[in-house]
Write a protein that holds these residues in place. Sequence first.
Motif, PDB file in Angstrom:
ATOM      1  N   ASP A 134      -3.603   1.903   3.416  1.00 27.51           N
ATOM      2  CA  ASP A 134      -3.682   3.125   2.610  1.00 27.51           C
ATOM      3  C   ASP A 134      -4.600   4.172   3.216  1.00 27.51           C
ATOM      4  N   ARG A 135      -5.652   3.741   3.914  1.00 20.25           N
ATOM      5  CA  ARG A 135      -6.562   4.702   4.529  1.00 20.25           C
ATOM      6  C   ARG A 135      -7.387   4.013   5.613  1.00 20.25           C
ATOM      7  N   ILE A 175      -1.019   3.227   8.775  1.00 22.35           N
ATOM      8  CA  ILE A 175      -0.945   4.092   7.600  1.00 22.35           C
ATOM      9  C   ILE A 175       0.469   4.650   7.453  1.00 22.35           C
ATOM     10  N   ARG A 178      -9.542  -3.492   4.121  1.00 20.06           N
ATOM     11  CA  ARG A 178      -8.832  -2.923   2.969  1.00 20.06           C
ATOM     12  C   ARG A 178      -8.158  -4.018   2.150  1.00 20.06           C
TER      13      ARG A 178
END
Length: 337
Positions: A57-58, A51, A99
């Motif tokens: 992103d998360r 991150i 992701r």
Amino acid sequence: MIVRAPGKLVLSGAYAVLEGAPALVAAVDRYVLADPARPAPLVTDEVQAAIDAGALDRAVWFDASALRAPAPAGAPAAASRKLGLGSSAAILVATLAARAATRATAAAAATRATAAAAAGQPAPAWDARALFLDALAAHRRAQGGGSGVDVAASVHGGVLCCRLGPGGALDVAPHALPGELAVEVFASDAAARTSDMLERVRALAARDPAAHRALLGAAAEGAIAAVAAADARALVAALDRQVDALAELGDRAGAPIVTPALRRLRPAAAAEGASLAPSGAGGGDVSIFVGAAPPSAAFLEAARAAGLDRVPMSLGAPGVHVLDAARPPPAPHVSHV
């Protein structure tokens, strides 16, 4: 969209891989599951490093219980312990892949699916090399270095030969183990911290560089022989050379790379034409019995008496993939009972 990434088992090349020797690592059919639709139960150091670097992103929800030993009866789930199968790398790889798969547009996914269907292959939802490089960088940043062979196994799957190159680049290639090979995995009742073991070995290098160099040189010779081994007997001999060198390295460094339990059981393994070796940094976690045939009932009983529990798994598992799109896993590279 559930993504899963396999854990790993280091077969050969521990410690020596950091000095440029080849390492053999296998993906195992025990997986971390990641679900980007659910909140993360916690953020691991490796995921946080990804991150911070902008590669992720998360964090997402994950389940790494397959890479941990069950908690004792009546104890909370948190009492479970890691098995030394590369859970931190598998969590990171599964998270990055989940992701990446989520961000893929429906149109791009449909295009890939159409092309892949024509070729008879499942459609990947990410660029494997980019995923590998992002995971390798984040894992090393969080852990202060490392070879990255566990990341390679989680991303690519199968059985791999890995070697560090200039600038820390990790060269990865598929590797065929000898035929008629049996591998059994045993978990110790003691967990080991790889970082602690590596720190003690580094301290030895600082105070006695000649001994450190000589012992890692002997381990490297065994690692090279393991890659070249054409049959089970040659692989067993190559592993034994490494265990001998790593045992002395641990003695000099004050690090229990080869534990007392393994030392006591090694003659019994040798009597069955097999090698009993620590997997990875040693000090506990998991060890491997490698031979032309599975261990006898007598050896299994002796192992249990020494605090080593057999953990069923197969080698050569597929790399990170979307669970619903996964094809049936390929036949294991290693015969395993």
